[in-house]
Enzyme design. Sequence first.
Site, PDB file in Angstrom:
ATOM      1  N   ASP A   1       1.897  17.565 -16.626  1.00  0.00           N
ATOM      2  CA  ASP A   1       1.202  17.529 -17.909  1.00  0.00           C
ATOM      3  C   ASP A   1      -0.048  18.416 -17.888  1.00  0.00           C
ATOM      4  O   ASP A   1      -0.821  18.379 -16.919  1.00  0.00           O
ATOM      5  CB  ASP A   1       0.784  16.073 -18.176  1.00  0.00           C
ATOM      6  CG  ASP A   1       0.321  15.831 -19.592  1.00  0.00           C
ATOM      7  OD1 ASP A   1       1.138  15.998 -20.509  1.00  0.00           O
ATOM      8  OD2 ASP A   1      -0.856  15.448 -19.782  1.00  0.00           O
TER       9      ASP A   1
ATOM     10  N   GLU B   1       3.900  22.175 -17.805  1.00  0.00           N
ATOM     11  CA  GLU B   1       3.576  22.168 -19.225  1.00  0.00           C
ATOM     12  C   GLU B   1       2.266  22.936 -19.357  1.00  0.00           C
ATOM     13  O   GLU B   1       1.182  22.396 -19.118  1.00  0.00           O
ATOM     14  CB  GLU B   1       3.387  20.748 -19.783  1.00  0.00           C
ATOM     15  CG  GLU B   1       3.280  20.787 -21.302  1.00  0.00           C
ATOM     16  CD  GLU B   1       2.198  19.907 -21.911  1.00  0.00           C
ATOM     17  OE1 GLU B   1       2.256  19.650 -23.114  1.00  0.00           O
ATOM     18  OE2 GLU B   1       1.262  19.496 -21.202  1.00  0.00           O
TER      19      GLU B   1
HETATM   20  O1  TEU Z   1       0.336  17.679 -24.148  1.00  0.00           O
HETATM   21  C1  TEU Z   1      -0.561  18.752 -24.094  1.00  0.00           C
HETATM   22  C2  TEU Z   1      -1.083  19.087 -25.443  1.00  0.00           C
HETATM   23  O2  TEU Z   1      -2.249  19.089 -25.592  1.00  0.00           O
HETATM   24  C3  TEU Z   1      -0.228  19.442 -26.607  1.00  0.00           C
HETATM   25  O3  TEU Z   1       1.063  19.078 -26.484  1.00  0.00           O
HETATM   26  C4  TEU Z   1      -0.830  18.895 -27.875  1.00  0.00           C
HETATM   27  O4  TEU Z   1      -0.862  17.515 -27.825  1.00  0.00           O
HETATM   28  C5  TEU Z   1      -0.035  19.288 -29.074  1.00  0.00           C
HETATM   29  O5  TEU Z   1       0.126  20.656 -29.062  1.00  0.00           O
HETATM   30  C6  TEU Z   1      -0.761  18.915 -30.330  1.00  0.00           C
HETATM   31  O6  TEU Z   1      -0.047  19.478 -31.372  1.00  0.00           O
HETATM   32  C7  TEU Z   1       0.446  16.780 -23.103  1.00  0.00           C
HETATM   33  C8  TEU Z   1       1.450  15.711 -23.472  1.00  0.00           C
HETATM   34  O7  TEU Z   1       2.704  16.297 -23.657  1.00  0.00           O
HETATM   35  C9  TEU Z   1       0.952  14.998 -24.682  1.00  0.00           C
HETATM   36  O8  TEU Z   1       1.863  14.049 -25.145  1.00  0.00           O
HETATM   37  C10 TEU Z   1      -0.352  14.321 -24.307  1.00  0.00           C
HETATM   38  O9  TEU Z   1      -0.910  13.735 -25.434  1.00  0.00           O
HETATM   39  C11 TEU Z   1      -1.347  15.315 -23.736  1.00  0.00           C
HETATM   40  O10 TEU Z   1      -0.770  16.172 -22.758  1.00  0.00           O
HETATM   41  C12 TEU Z   1      -2.445  14.578 -23.021  1.00  0.00           C
HETATM   42  O11 TEU Z   1      -1.960  13.999 -21.851  1.00  0.00           O
END
Ligand code: TEU
Length: 579
Positions: A230, A301
């Site tokens: 993440d 990610e």
């Molecule tokens: O996501 C990273 C992130 O910041 C993006 O996916 C963002 O939430 C999105 O573009 C907004 O439109 C990761 C996880 O996949 C996500 O679910 C979490 O909320 C975030 O990290 C924090 O851990």
Amino acid sequence: MTQNPTTPTSTAPAAQLVHDGSRHADAWWRSAVIYQIYPRSFADHDGDGMGDLVGITSRLPYLRDLGVDAVWLSPFYASPQADAGYDVSDYRAVDPLFGRLEDAKAMVARAHELGLRVIVDLVPNHTSDEHEWFRAALAAAPGSPERERYMFRDGKGPDGSEPPNNWESVFGGRAWTRVTEPDGSPGQWYLHLFDPKQPDLNWELPEVREEFESILRFWLDLGVDGFRVDVAHGLIKEAGLPDWDAELHLLGAGLKGESTDRRPPMWDQDGVHEVYESWRRILNSYNETGDSAGDRIMCAEAWVTPVERAARYVRETEFHQAFNFDFLETHWHADKLREVIRASYAANDSVGAPTTWVLSNHDVVRHASRLGLPIDQPRPNGIGAEDPQPDTELGLRRARAATTLMLALPGGAYIYQGEELGLPDHTTMPDEVRQDPTWERSGHTEKGRDGCRVPMPWEADRPGLGFGPSEQTWLPQPESYRALAADQQAGVPGSTLELYRRMLQVRRELSMGQGSLLLEESTGDVVRMVNDAREARVQVVANLGTDPVDLPDGAQVLVASGALDGTRVPSDTAVWFTA
Ligand code: TEU
């Protein structure tokens, strides 16, 4: 067999070789199709309206039959669920919402029995504020070793009442929260790039690094095949935490060079890479025979652009895969798709990495809804009842064509649960039931991500559409999900589920994941490609224009995303064929 860059083909007179599959070894993760399970919403065993691990295990045969190679599970660890589990309070425990550690072991064992590999989520950028480390940090004094594990700073201004810098949270509002010291006085501030309940860790501290190496080993010892990491681009912050004036809100903004050449001080700092080098060494050490079938992997990610910058994460000493978010973000234009396909292979091939395709996940409006919106508007963060609604039929038609294009591409691919049913987002969800912190933090200006996280419809005639034994679902299902339930599509020719099954079967039988890709340039609204795979030369036509396109004489259609009109491919339809 690899073609010369200008090999003519019947439909591709000027096809360019953009990816040479023969140059890469056959490790499973280079071509795997991995299915993302969102544990809250996949299958509920105990009837509390929330998915769980026993529910997941019971539905694994469906995924074997779908034809995927592996599953990735979003977090199921102990968590107050302030960000749906991306706020972890104990990295080695299963949250009681989802079951027990024994259930995780049973899930991994059953998956392996079925020939499915298991990838789990790792959330290293931040913990929950209810993690024992953060509790200890709050109880300790400024400057203590307990505070050192997080990003505590004194505030600005004579009384420290101003935040240490101007950074904003991804979810809206400022990225700093002021604490009350144990003696009751207003105190230091801590950094949270996401919710205040997600304090950022201090990755400069060796103790933090050691702890995460130990967590990796814990899950590897339990038998998992890898990790999706993440916010992999966020761990290290620029020294001095300088102010950042460009918009931070969407992670990509400010990274695309529109506003500045400087990199945002909170993302994609060079220092992150040594963390992943050490993790790669650990993963490698778990492959005792050295046979690539035993590879344990990690997928980044990292919302990083351009693709050249993202490719740094998949150098051979770091991640095995990184999500190709540039592809996900590409609008429905043939020339833009051609360009992102070409550039993605160029960047990843230059470091010997596979390209890992993706169209949907738990953070974005599902592609069946996204592609039903007007083409050139920016991707919205959630859709509400009073927003312009997507064209459902057009969206599904384009989504099926987009996936047909994606699964023809050599490399790896991720599928998000429910996309194989053609699920749209719930775009008319009542605001009162929203749970994504984005909704509150943005002052109700962004709906957030609940619309793509709705519990799966399995059986049309059961309460909760068969999500579990009760009628409860933690988010409401839209009425449109009934007709899309898995039992309504299984065995039905032309259904989205059968389209996915067919594509995964053909892709596997012909080794298309390991093929070479030839891409025809300048073919207007039609994307034409050849996947030159070991077992066949598969030609691909994706018609993004309005006029139908003729297939060549003798074309044998392997897959079509929608009904063909004789030998004509209608608008917003994609086809695989041999000639
Ligand atoms: O996501 C990273 C992130 O910041 C993006 O996916 C963002 O939430 C999105 O573009 C907004 O439109 C990761 C996880 O996949 C996500 O679910 C979490 O909320 C975030 O990290 C924090 O851990």
